[in-house]
Design a protein around this motif. Sequence first.
Motif, PDB file in Angstrom:
ATOM      1  N   VAL A  32       0.856  -1.188   0.000  1.00 61.08           N
ATOM      2  CA  VAL A  32       0.000   0.000   0.000  1.00 61.08           C
ATOM      3  C   VAL A  32       0.890   1.234   0.000  1.00 61.08           C
ATOM      4  CG1 VAL A  32      -1.852   1.216   1.196  1.00 61.08           C
ATOM      5  CG2 VAL A  32      -1.744  -1.281   1.279  1.00 61.08           C
ATOM      6  N   LYS A  33       0.511   2.246  -0.800  1.00 61.97           N
ATOM      7  CA  LYS A  33       1.389   3.402  -0.993  1.00 61.97           C
ATOM      8  C   LYS A  33       0.572   4.683  -0.977  1.00 61.97           C
ATOM      9  CE  LYS A  33       4.918   5.086  -4.280  1.00 61.97           C
ATOM     10  NZ  LYS A  33       5.563   4.829  -5.598  1.00 61.97           N
ATOM     11  N   GLY A  34       1.179   5.751  -0.475  1.00 56.05           N
ATOM     12  CA  GLY A  34       0.534   7.055  -0.493  1.00 56.05           C
ATOM     13  C   GLY A  34       1.530   8.150  -0.198  1.00 56.05           C
ATOM     14  N   GLY A  35       1.214   9.361  -0.633  1.00 55.87           N
ATOM     15  CA  GLY A  35       2.141  10.441  -0.389  1.00 55.87           C
ATOM     16  C   GLY A  35       1.586  11.789  -0.776  1.00 55.87           C
ATOM     17  N   MET A  69       1.020  22.350  -3.021  1.00 58.77           N
ATOM     18  CA  MET A  69       1.111  21.006  -2.458  1.00 58.77           C
ATOM     19  C   MET A  69      -0.159  20.233  -2.787  1.00 58.77           C
ATOM     20  SD  MET A  69       1.725  19.790   1.497  1.00 58.77           S
ATOM     21  CE  MET A  69       3.384  20.470   1.506  1.00 58.77           C
ATOM     22  N   SER A  70       0.017  18.978  -3.184  1.00 56.83           N
ATOM     23  CA  SER A  70      -1.109  18.092  -3.482  1.00 56.83           C
ATOM     24  C   SER A  70      -1.036  16.909  -2.525  1.00 56.83           C
ATOM     25  CB  SER A  70      -1.068  17.614  -4.932  1.00 56.83           C
ATOM     26  OG  SER A  70      -1.120  18.708  -5.823  1.00 56.83           O
ATOM     27  N   LEU A  71      -2.062  16.757  -1.679  1.00 57.92           N
ATOM     28  CA  LEU A  71      -2.018  15.744  -0.628  1.00 57.92           C
ATOM     29  C   LEU A  71      -2.330  14.351  -1.144  1.00 57.92           C
ATOM     30  CD1 LEU A  71      -3.800  17.712   2.267  1.00 57.92           C
ATOM     31  CD2 LEU A  71      -1.352  17.427   1.850  1.00 57.92           C
ATOM     32  N   ILE A  72      -3.249  14.257  -2.093  1.00 59.39           N
ATOM     33  CA  ILE A  72      -3.614  12.939  -2.636  1.00 59.39           C
ATOM     34  C   ILE A  72      -2.782  12.700  -3.879  1.00 59.39           C
ATOM     35  CG2 ILE A  72      -5.480  11.513  -3.540  1.00 59.39           C
ATOM     36  CD1 ILE A  72      -7.427  13.158  -1.907  1.00 59.39           C
ATOM     37  N   ASN A  73      -1.671  11.985  -3.736  1.00 60.73           N
ATOM     38  CA  ASN A  73      -0.762  11.779  -4.842  1.00 60.73           C
ATOM     39  C   ASN A  73      -0.118  10.409  -4.719  1.00 60.73           C
ATOM     40  OD1 ASN A  73       1.965  12.305  -6.458  1.00 60.73           O
ATOM     41  ND2 ASN A  73       0.435  13.815  -7.071  1.00 60.73           N
TER      42      ASN A  73
END
Length: 315
Positions: A32-35, A69-73
């Motif tokens: 699972v990945k997020g950034g 800044m983009s939080l859902i990336n």
Amino acid sequence: MKRTFVFLLVLFSLLTTSVYAQGKVEGNTLRVKGGLFLGSLRTDLEKRNFYNDIVQTEYNQEWQNNQGMSLINDWGFDYFQSINAGILSNVFVGLHLNRFVRGYEWNSFYPTGLGIKEADYRLLYSDINLGVTLSPTSNFRILPKYVLRSMSQTMQGSYLGIGAPAYLGQDTKNTTGTSGLLGVGFEFDLNDRATLFADFLLFGPFLLNSTGSYSSEQFRVSNAGGSFNYSNGGYTFNSEKLSFGASIVVVPKLRLFLSFEREYMNAKSQSPIALSFEGDRLSSVGTLMEFVSATSEQRIEISGLKFGATYDLNL
């Protein structure tokens, strides 16, 4: 860039917890990945607006607020199925979502006035990845992949003209597209905890030809009359991407990563219907420029830093 690299090496030397590396999986694993993303975004719609406004004898300045800044990336997952057949260590499939939102502002100048303009903009794209992991050595991996990319853009603009003529305007643009792309990733383990990696999109459209839709509506009401521009047609794009960075495990199965990203999506409309009206009269010059605006090949440009985390679930 040199300072960033030195900082990463120092960070790696200070953290002392796990013995796993980014990209290296044990058995069947769901990663699972997020950034988040910090950087600039320039849309192809900026240049298309420039062409549109020339007909109004307006000169647009560059759009402001492209940084942010983009939080859902890069939110999503990759599932790795263990194979262990020679250098072929596993096959994988994944889904990743990316979302960019900007509130652009810019001014325009016309012979006897000033245009004050702003727009709410959103870019969404999702990638479905299919690929394999090749391990020619124990600390080096190659990940060729096929990427199915779906993207959409929306823009809502509001314009105010101060001068002669004074005007109020509204602008709505929407694009969608889907394309098949070829890519490859590389991973090199510096030690049991730290890994350098790179990721590229190299070629497309491939297998699935790029398809989509483009629509644009712009109207103005002024003390000298009104105008309306309209275009609608197909939309195609292809992507080029360069990404490189490093990762480290901070607790078992949890990794942090930092990367530099640069991505281009070259896009244009195909076979559009284009119309431009000045009052109740069809404007031939305006219609021509509306067609040129839609069909010219322009770039969506994304550039900046991505910071995030991955977590492995063994299945």
